[in-house]
Design a protein around this motif. Structure first.
Motif, PDB file in Angstrom:
ATOM      1  N   ARG A  69      20.822  42.590  10.411  1.00  0.00           N
ATOM      2  CA  ARG A  69      21.673  43.130   9.353  1.00  0.00           C
ATOM      3  C   ARG A  69      21.849  42.148   8.202  1.00  0.00           C
ATOM      4  N   ASP A  70      22.075  40.898   8.525  1.00  0.00           N
ATOM      5  CA  ASP A  70      22.319  39.891   7.486  1.00  0.00           C
ATOM      6  C   ASP A  70      21.173  38.889   7.360  1.00  0.00           C
TER       7      ASP A  70
ATOM      8  N   GLY B  94      20.939  46.913   7.551  1.00  0.00           N
ATOM      9  CA  GLY B  94      22.234  47.152   6.926  1.00  0.00           C
ATOM     10  C   GLY B  94      22.158  47.977   5.665  1.00  0.00           C
TER      11      GLY B  94
ATOM     12  N   ARG C 266      19.480  48.202   3.592  1.00  0.00           N
ATOM     13  CA  ARG C 266      18.415  47.783   2.680  1.00  0.00           C
ATOM     14  C   ARG C 266      17.159  48.610   2.956  1.00  0.00           C
TER      15      ARG C 266
END
Length: 321
Positions: free
Chosen positions: A57-58, A80, A82
């Motif tokens: 996610r990050d 997330g 993108r």
């Protein structure tokens, strides 16, 4: 650069991850098709990192390499929100020949301005309907297993996964007639029961599943490599056999006509010609070794790892520009 890709095809991925980047490979608890993680039977560098979906996610991701239609949605969710091609540069690698109403089969990412479609053979690019999507070819590259050929066993090596299920696509129906001319050793996943399925005695059609290093050693002991495939992309086992120094006897279909030059074996659309070539190699080990040496040289020149990685660096730079 961090590149996100799924572990879909072991041999292709093994070559791809030899590049100068960090490769993020999803891993799930069950190590299923969408989360196999690092290869267990191939040698991958330390730059290949297993990433659980929740860790993506990050994660900083500079490029997404898509290989199956559902991966776009999967990547968007795991990253997330993108979106590949829009929020993160992306390419789509097509490993397969088209299915369905060939040659008008539309590719799943046809008419996309935000993706580059990368085919692994020129035949595939020709046969898929790519629409307006930018379509390029990066031909295979293979890690050289070395010239291990001995040919001491007067048998033919065949490498194919799931020959019973895939049937005519991989030429399974041709094996009984070919087995009358040369004993066959069929390597690959889910090959068990093949001899009984074809009505062949075990000594004419032996099957075995081996890890990659064991597979290469076993192949190299066989007198020739038999490639009876009708309709699939260029099998990397064919290139690996050539690199091992094996002479090739193959159907002249799909990209095989570009991969196997004159003097490296026999190509024909006539199974009878393949049978004759196999008989000749069984009877003349010196001719088999000479053709195998030419096959190895051709594979080194055409499918070397440096050319493959250089081609990919150009595609990656263009995708991110």
């Amino acid at each position: 650069m961090n590149i996100l890709l799924w572990h879909v095809h072991g041999s292709w991925t093994t070559a791809f991850v030899q590049g100068p980047h960090t490769y993020l490979v999803p891993v799930t608890p069950d190590r299923g098709p969408d989360g196999r993680g690092r290869a267990r039977t191939f040698s991958w560098p330390a730059a290949v990192l297993e990433m659980p979906p929740e860790s993506l996610r990050d994660a900083p991701v500079d490029l997404v390499v898509l290989q199956r239609p559902h991966e776009e949605e999967l990547a968007t969710r795991w990253l997330g929100g993108r979106r590949p091609g829009r929020d993160v540069p992306a390419v789509y690698v097509e490993h397969n020949t088209p299915r369905g109403d060939v040659p008008v089969t539309r590719h799943p990412v046809a008419d996309r301005a935000d993706l580059t479609l990368v085919h692994v053979t020129h035949f595939n690019r020709l046969m898929w309907d790519n629409g307006s999507t930018r379509a390029v070819v990066v031909e295979h590259g293979v890690v050289d297993p070395g010239h291990g050929y001995t040919g001491r066993l007067p048998r033919a090596a065949v490498v194919v996964n799931e020959p019973v299920r895939r049937g005519r696509f991989v030429g399974t129906d041709l094996l009984p007639a070919l087995a009358r001319e040369t004993p066959l050793d069929v390597f690959g996943m889910k090959t068990e029961g093949l001899a009984a399925h074809l009505g062949l005695p075990e000594d004419r059609c032996h099957t075995e599943e081996l890890p990659q290093d064991g597979l290469h050693a076993a192949m190299a002991q066989r007198r020739l490599y038999l490639h009876p495939v009708r309709w699939t992309s260029l099998g990397l086992s064919l290139i690996e056999a050539m690199l091992l120094g094996m002479p090739v006897v193959a159907l002249a279909t799909t990209e095989a006509v570009e991969a196997v030059p004159a003097g490296a074996g026999t190509l024909s659309t006539r199974p009878e010609e393949l049978a004759r070539a196999a008989r000749r190699y069984l009877a003349d080990p010196a001719a088999a070794a000479a053709d195998g040496a030419r096959a190895r040289q051709a594979a080194l020149e055409h499918y070397g790892l440096k050319r493959f990685l250089d081609d990919w660096e150009r595609v990656i730079a263009e995708a991110r520009s």
